[in-house]
Design a protein around this motif. Structure first.
Motif, PDB file in Angstrom:
ATOM      1  N   ARG A  30      63.854 -59.816  -0.597  1.00 12.06           N
ATOM      2  CA  ARG A  30      61.556 -59.299  -0.642  1.00 12.06           C
ATOM      3  C   ARG A  30      61.374 -58.428  -2.409  1.00 12.06           C
ATOM      4  NH1 ARG A  30      59.072 -60.345   3.991  1.00 12.06           N
ATOM      5  NH2 ARG A  30      60.879 -60.475   6.325  1.00 12.06           N
ATOM      6  N   TYR A  33      61.660 -61.220  -5.004  1.00 11.03           N
ATOM      7  CA  TYR A  33      60.953 -62.720  -4.492  1.00 11.03           C
ATOM      8  C   TYR A  33      59.807 -62.468  -4.459  1.00 11.03           C
ATOM      9  CZ  TYR A  33      58.593 -66.128  -1.732  1.00 11.03           C
ATOM     10  OH  TYR A  33      57.235 -67.375  -2.054  1.00 11.03           O
ATOM     11  N   SER A  34      59.207 -61.520  -4.621  1.00  7.11           N
ATOM     12  CA  SER A  34      57.495 -60.922  -5.069  1.00  7.11           C
ATOM     13  C   SER A  34      57.360 -60.664  -6.814  1.00  7.11           C
ATOM     14  CB  SER A  34      57.170 -59.087  -4.312  1.00  7.11           C
ATOM     15  OG  SER A  34      55.902 -59.028  -4.731  1.00  7.11           O
ATOM     16  N   ARG A  37      58.489 -64.921  -7.526  1.00  9.61           N
ATOM     17  CA  ARG A  37      56.458 -65.392  -7.553  1.00  9.61           C
ATOM     18  C   ARG A  37      55.210 -64.950  -8.460  1.00  9.61           C
ATOM     19  NH1 ARG A  37      54.326 -67.746  -2.589  1.00  9.61           N
ATOM     20  NH2 ARG A  37      53.100 -68.766  -3.297  1.00  9.61           N
ATOM     21  N   ASN A  38      55.388 -63.828  -8.976  1.00  3.20           N
ATOM     22  CA  ASN A  38      53.480 -63.709  -9.161  1.00  3.20           C
ATOM     23  C   ASN A  38      54.691 -63.737 -10.866  1.00  3.20           C
ATOM     24  OD1 ASN A  38      52.022 -61.643  -8.841  1.00  3.20           O
ATOM     25  ND2 ASN A  38      53.351 -61.198  -7.736  1.00  3.20           N
ATOM     26  N   PHE A 138      52.107 -54.965 -15.800  1.00  8.58           N
ATOM     27  CA  PHE A 138      50.971 -54.553 -14.926  1.00  8.58           C
ATOM     28  C   PHE A 138      51.028 -55.473 -12.828  1.00  8.58           C
ATOM     29  CE2 PHE A 138      47.347 -56.919 -12.502  1.00  8.58           C
ATOM     30  CZ  PHE A 138      45.829 -54.821 -12.284  1.00  8.58           C
ATOM     31  N   LYS A 141      54.043 -53.114 -11.627  1.00  7.99           N
ATOM     32  CA  LYS A 141      53.085 -51.133 -11.914  1.00  7.99           C
ATOM     33  C   LYS A 141      51.829 -51.513  -9.998  1.00  7.99           C
ATOM     34  CE  LYS A 141      52.220 -47.582 -11.700  1.00  7.99           C
ATOM     35  NZ  LYS A 141      53.474 -46.287 -11.095  1.00  7.99           N
ATOM     36  N   TYR A 142      50.919 -52.608 -10.557  1.00 12.73           N
ATOM     37  CA  TYR A 142      49.719 -52.569  -8.933  1.00 12.73           C
ATOM     38  C   TYR A 142      50.239 -53.650  -7.676  1.00 12.73           C
ATOM     39  CZ  TYR A 142      45.396 -53.859  -8.088  1.00 12.73           C
ATOM     40  OH  TYR A 142      44.179 -54.424  -6.747  1.00 12.73           O
ATOM     41  N   PHE A 143      50.850 -54.478  -7.976  1.00  9.39           N
ATOM     42  CA  PHE A 143      51.278 -55.265  -7.213  1.00  9.39           C
ATOM     43  C   PHE A 143      52.166 -54.589  -6.342  1.00  9.39           C
ATOM     44  CE2 PHE A 143      49.501 -59.305  -9.424  1.00  9.39           C
ATOM     45  CZ  PHE A 143      48.154 -58.729  -8.496  1.00  9.39           C
ATOM     46  N   GLU A 145      53.778 -51.413  -7.100  1.00  7.99           N
ATOM     47  CA  GLU A 145      54.396 -50.337  -7.038  1.00  7.99           C
ATOM     48  C   GLU A 145      55.376 -48.891  -6.897  1.00  7.99           C
ATOM     49  OE1 GLU A 145      51.840 -49.204  -2.777  1.00  7.99           O
ATOM     50  OE2 GLU A 145      50.116 -50.278  -3.581  1.00  7.99           O
TER      51      GLU A 145
END
Lengths: 180, 135
Positions: A30, A33-34, A37-38, A138, A141-143, A145
């Motif tokens: 997960r 993937y994140s 994908r970003n 970014f 850190k942002y998406f 965390e």
């Protein structure tokens, strides 16, 4: 997860390898993937890159020296794979990776695997206009965390520099959103 | 003060959805891919005799070529070689001197077994002796 060194031994031992690797995939699929994908923005590409990332992790496990944590090492492989994939795709389409990503975002509303609205599309566009490393900082850190210490290990940059980079990214994004 | 979008709670999500059951099937998909790949390697590993045969053939060819080549060389008499080098070479003594360094000379480490009387005789018959002494 149990002690990382023991787990790495399980991953290298042919008898325990398959089971341990399956465990590794389930734990990290997960977050990896994140971030992928970003970067590549659509699901099919993210799926390809994620599978390649795990295959590379499997193939290069013997060479993993344990200088960093397994997670940071895999994260580096995933981001490199995603950026390389994007560059190759752009090259095939005779364009730049930035132009390609902007084009994807222009039609992302019709993507069945995107449920964002205007503000989200604007946010993604604003991120794309940042320098490559600032984008990664970014997004992680942002998406995702992630902690600055984790970011520092993944990107090989000091915590202080990362904080400054994130702060700058936030300022630029806010300015973009305000003006557009 | 104007509210900033990145300060909003909850945070703005990235908006990316994932197909249902995607993560449930992924590990099996990757494992079958991984287990499929090494099979190709195993095939070659099991055929070690192919590699052994290739190695033997290589050795046989190399040996036969070597024997052929060395036989050819031994047919040439040393005198013929000397004559060839002496009369057909365009390399002058000076060229050779320039090419030989101090280290090369040390490596040669040859033994000059010449008696004093022989040296004297050579020096006496050498007409350029004066030039050497001046230098």
């Amino acid at each position: 997860m149990e002690d990382e060194q023991d787990f790495i031994q399980d991953l290298l031992n042919p008898k325990t390898q398959n089971k341990a690797f399956q465990k590794l995939i389930q734990k990290y699929q997960r977050p990896l993937y994140s971030i992928i994908r970003n970067i590549v923005l659509n699901h099919d590409d993210a799926d390809d890159v994620l599978q390649n990332t795990f295959i590379k992790v499997f193939l290069y496990l013997k060479k993993f020296k344990g200088d960093s944590k397994l997670f940071s090492w895999m994260y580096r492989i995933a981001t490199n794979e995603a950026i390389t994939f994007l560059n190759q795709k752009a090259k095939k389409n005779n364009t730049t990776s930035l132009a390609l990503q902007l084009k994807i975002l222009d039609t992302i509303k019709s993507d069945p695997y995107f449920d964002g609205d205007e503000i989200q599309i604007k946010l993604h566009k604003a991120i794309l206009l940042l320098p490559e490393k600032q984008q990664l900082v970014f997004k992680m850190k942002y998406f995702q965390e992630l902690k600055y210490e984790e970011l520092s290990e993944i990107l090989g940059t000091s915590v202080g520099a990362l904080k400054a980079s994130y702060h700058l990214a936030v300022k630029k994004i806010e300015a973009y959103v305000k003006n557009n | 003060m104007e509210k900033k979008i990145l300060d909003t709670k909850p945070k703005i999500a990235d908006g990316f959805r994932i197909p249902e059951n995607y993560f449930m099937q992924l590990s099996d998909k990757i494992m079958s891919e991984i287990n499929h790949k090494p099979k190709t390697i195993k095939f070659f590993e099991n055929k070690k005799w192919v590699l052994a045969a290739a190695a033997i053939i290589t050795v046989l060819i190399t040996t036969s070529l070597f024997i052929k080549y060395s036989t050819k060389q031994s047919n040439i008499e040393i005198e013929t070689l000397e004559n060839y080098i002496a009369y057909h070479s365009t390399v002058s003594d000076e060229d050779i001197i320039n090419l030989i360094s101090e280290d090369d000379l040390k490596e040669l480490n040859f033994d000059l077994d010449i008696s004093k009387s022989e040296i004297e005789a050579i020096l006496n018959t050498n007409s350029n002796l004066d030039n050497y002494l001046i230098d």
